[in-house]
Enzyme design. Sequence first.
Site: not given
Lengths: 904, 425
Positions: A135, A188
């Site tokens: 991710s 992230h």
Amino acid sequence: MPTPNVAGFSTLRARAYLFRLPLFTRAVLAAIGLFWILGVQVWWDVRAWGALVPDKLGFATLYRLNTFPFIHLNVFHALMNALALTPLLERFESEYGTLTSLALFFGPLTTLPAFMYVAVEKWILRADTAVMGASMWVFVLLGMEAIRTYKANPYLVVGTHHIPTWTTPIALLLCVAALVPSSSFLGHLAGLLVGYICGLGYLKFLAPPERVLRWVEGKLNLLGRLPHYVSVDQKTYGRFGVLPSSGSPPPTSVALPLYPYPVPEHQAQPSRESFCEEHLGTAAGQDAKITSALQLRRDPRILKLPPYLSLLFVVVGAVWLFLLPLDQYSRRTYISENALLPGQVHTYFGGSDQNVFRAYKHEVNALAGKSNVEINNSLEPIVKGLGLKTARQNFTYHAAGRTYAGENLYAILQAPRGDATEAIVLVAAWENVKHELNRNGIPLALTLARYFKRWSLWSKDIILLLTPDSIAGPQAWVDAYHDAHDPSRVASLPLKSGLLQGAIAIDYAQEGRFESLHIVYDGVNGQLPNLDLINSVVSIARGQMGIDVALQEMWRHSDDYKDRLRTMLRGMLKQGLGLASGPHSSFIPYHVDAVTLRPFGEGWQDEMALGRVVEGSFRSLNNLLEHLHQSFFFYLLMHRERFVSIGTYLPSAMLVAANFTIMAIALWVKSGHSEGGGQATADSKTVTPANHAAERDLSLPLGVVTLCQVLSVIPLYLFNHVPESALTPLFITFALLNTLLPPVLSHLLATKTTFTLAQYDLVQCFSLLLLGMFLSSLATLNFSLALIIGLLAAPLSFVRPFSPSPTSGLKRIACAVLLNAVSPTAVLLAGALYWRLDVRSVLRDAAVAWHVTGTYSPVVVWCVWWPAWLAGQLIVLARPAPASASARRSNGAWAGDDGKVKGE
Amino acid sequence: MDGGKVTLGRTAGLYIGAAVLRLAIFTLLPGLPDLLTGRVEISTPVTSFKRLQEGLFLYNHNVSPYDGGVYHQAPLFLPLFSLLPSFATYPIFTYLLYIAVDLLNARALWRIANSGEAGSSALFTSPRREKRWSGFVIAAVFLFNPFTVATCIGRSTSVFTTCAILHAIAKAVSGAPLGAMVALSFASYLSMYPLLLLPPLLLLCYDRQRPERAVKSSLAFASIHVSIVAGVLALLFQMSYLITGSWEFLPSTYGVQLTLSDLTPNVGLWWYFFIEMFDSFRSFFLAVFWLHLSCYVGGLSVRIRRQPLVVLTLLLGIIAIFKPYPSISDTSLFLAMVPLYRHVFPLMRYSFVIAAVIMYATFLGPAFYHLWIYAGSGNANFFYAITLVWGLGQSLLVCDLMFAVLRDEWEVERPEMVGKEIRQI
């Protein structure tokens, strides 16, 4: 430019897209998949090896900086990340080339965010959270995309507000952080920041110089050697056009847009714009022709898929079962209902009670061998003398030509602190399931009743139930207690108390001291008591009394994989058979949690110790404020302190049941195709391609399947109603007939009717549909039975009629013989031989269980499995008539009305 | 099944077969009727035979049957069932009554099928109408449908409503508007919801009038027949008032349906929703649910004006899904009407899915109910989930039938599109 939507989704295009993914993207996806597979096994913890753990980051473990994006927590994590990553990475690669992508993604684009993350996590937050998963890349790429979007199309207008487009990934970041559990916000964020920086062009210097790349490419002739390779030299091959791939060109028959990815509006480059328009234009033109999902539906390859899919389901379902005993899939037991407080009270049973016990034992020994009524005549004064109200109940059951009659004696100890709305039952049967005299159990129950009477702390009534046998007696009593009895066979109870909250049965037939305690917990029809009750008894016996506990006749249990598996399989077999395993079994269908305690082994524990276990359990039950409901009702125990719950094991049975449904659907589609294809070409006016599937002749197949189902009532009735002496001859006769019936029926079908292949397909389709339906319903009631039957019936999914050929006769016979080996009768015989049981006694037990305890396993065997097997055998022996013959006969008839029906 | 020669013998055979099957179940399996009567899938608060017995007992002891709040059915059932010999001593008469009602239903269906209305109405003639089933097949499908048999064995009073509705339609297609209106009034009196069928039924009557005494003006026709319905209903209410001696029956029968005051689980979608609902929103959502149920009438009647029988069929399906106390009896009525459209079956796209979904729901429903109520190891969500699936199966059937019928009409308008694949958007 059209926006992507559901209606515009084309499976063809999607497939083409997948086939044209460039090399590096494929490699990344493959690596993610590979690492996931590596993560499934248990010996080497891939996640611990490759995750980005700030504290473990040293010089030797720098590899973690590059491995962490490939490793995922679980399959969903991997799948979701792969889904998000694929389009982004594909785009990046087709824009910058495979080599550049390789260099960047194994270099700065991974290490930079990773370093940022580690720095913040370790030195600022002073924490040590491991991260893994692709991710971070997703956010890097999103950041870059967002900056590009911003340059082309700076604002989103919502109402009167202008929102800069580069903020959209931040919104996504927040959403992901809020919605997805255990996602790393910091990771992230680091990825997104690097993405922004890269998108703004500050990291250009990190990309390898084009000159070098071209040199490498030229030297190694990568373009020639590697399929799907994207060259650095975009100018040669058109920057965004046809991927300069050396792989084989796409099949020409499938016309597709060459740039299938829906292009957002912000692509500023003119060359790209024009290209896309051109290709989307063609795509729109083809839209009318390619109605995508339908197209895929007609793909012959799709029709070949179901058998493999269904085989996969069966295999996964079976393998799943063998994974359950592993530590990763099972859980430790725990007490859910806090009110139980097992083992938290002092138990005082003992001392002078020992003398009382000896006196009662003397009395009981004197009664051994006497008739039921005589025994009750002697015991009733004793119980009455304790100050308990007593009553008796007669019952008579008829099964397998025998009469099971007797008289129950029971007594109610009224709770000093209760209002007679709830009760706990202490059961002692005169004989246990093996017909041994309950030599110590009866005196112990009497002693306990006497002891309980002295205490003033009971808030629930205590019912002492003494039954002549272990199955019919308790069943009659519980039925009558709940007014669910047949008054002609079972007498009503003259005396009742409140709602039953729990029951404990004592089965102490062995003479002398014992070593450990065996807890029997299987109820009728595979229903189980609440797990809290078993846990409480285990915790009292082990924690308080130091008595070891065994389950499922596993006298020695080393808690390794093998023993766990064996315990679990034994439990499943018992559950599947659905027979009563002790006096407690009859209570469980009435939602009264119950177990039987049976001491075993040579040891130093005496009767008083068992009495104290019972006392402790009763004290726990006495604490209950409401019915046991907190813990599990569906579980498989594999050790006294280890279990799997329904959520973990149910998929296994459901997968097996689903395999039948899949095949049923596939056969339905196929039965329509074989005729539809032929007719559509021959006579295109009468057949409407809109309903591509040709009309099926349903009446005969439905009739055959109905016939199989109706026939199944015969064995069910016979095996439950003939006397015991006739059971073995009946079984032999039935087994022989069972072998002969399919050939005879098949011969009749072949000679008297013109059964086509499509109709045989329909027979199999309906029979499998019914089987799948029954089994998935059954899986919610009795998981083990559904799984056992499902696995035994699994071959029925894969049998097919043999196409006419010289050897087909032989093959047909061989296959029929093999199928006979998994027929209900053969399996019954094999089971009886394996466990060294008499077929007669097996059938008798089944008939008794059917009549007395209402076990429904015979229904499942004869009315679910047997008809499906019969239909399967008919399929194997099928000799289908050529399709043309019957097409003439029943032209497009839907239910055998032969197209001749006119108005009256 | 094959062909026009339906002899008297075959007809009698069908009826006798159906009657014998039911009688055999009643007499050979004595525990089954009571078991089925207790099933929530068959008996709802407004159709339960057990509750009828309770009302009957109170009525026979000169107490208002609506005291005690158990009986929610129409008052005229009471004199009917008190005329029969007592159920406790001679159950056979009750059984025979129910069997007779089922046979009457089958007969009405037979007449509807033989009228050919499904294939060619006054305004539309389907090019596919040749392919159809005879009345014999349709009656047989109805009589041997397990749902119908179970309803009959469970002695749900909804069979009387079914009977009235089928006869209303049968009268309408045979050109007897007066009879149709009277029958519909009876149906509405018994269960209230059949009043929703009035508009399409009026259209059907109007289309099928006998030419010799046709009322040309549609407005005049509608007003005459609506006033007939109103009149018959008023008469029935007056009789009910005379029987029970008060107007109490109105809130106890129709009031319960309107306000859903009895929340016993059933196969419908209302009970769970209203169990979960806060009281302050109750009246609002009651209005919404009823509005939803009734809003289909206008739309369908206008859209499929040319085939009023289709509208009736679809409405029966929609009502079976969305009415407050549905049972499998309503589904059996809908499934009885569907085979009339044999000619559009080839246009239906999900027949296998529908059959599979309905069958799965039929088996999983009782299993999950058992887990919830008896085994105690499930909860209300289990059963509700299955009623959702059940509703889904039926809505698929409604949608698919509607699609097929519309496609059939459309192909007449656009002959060049016959056989072309189309997409719904």
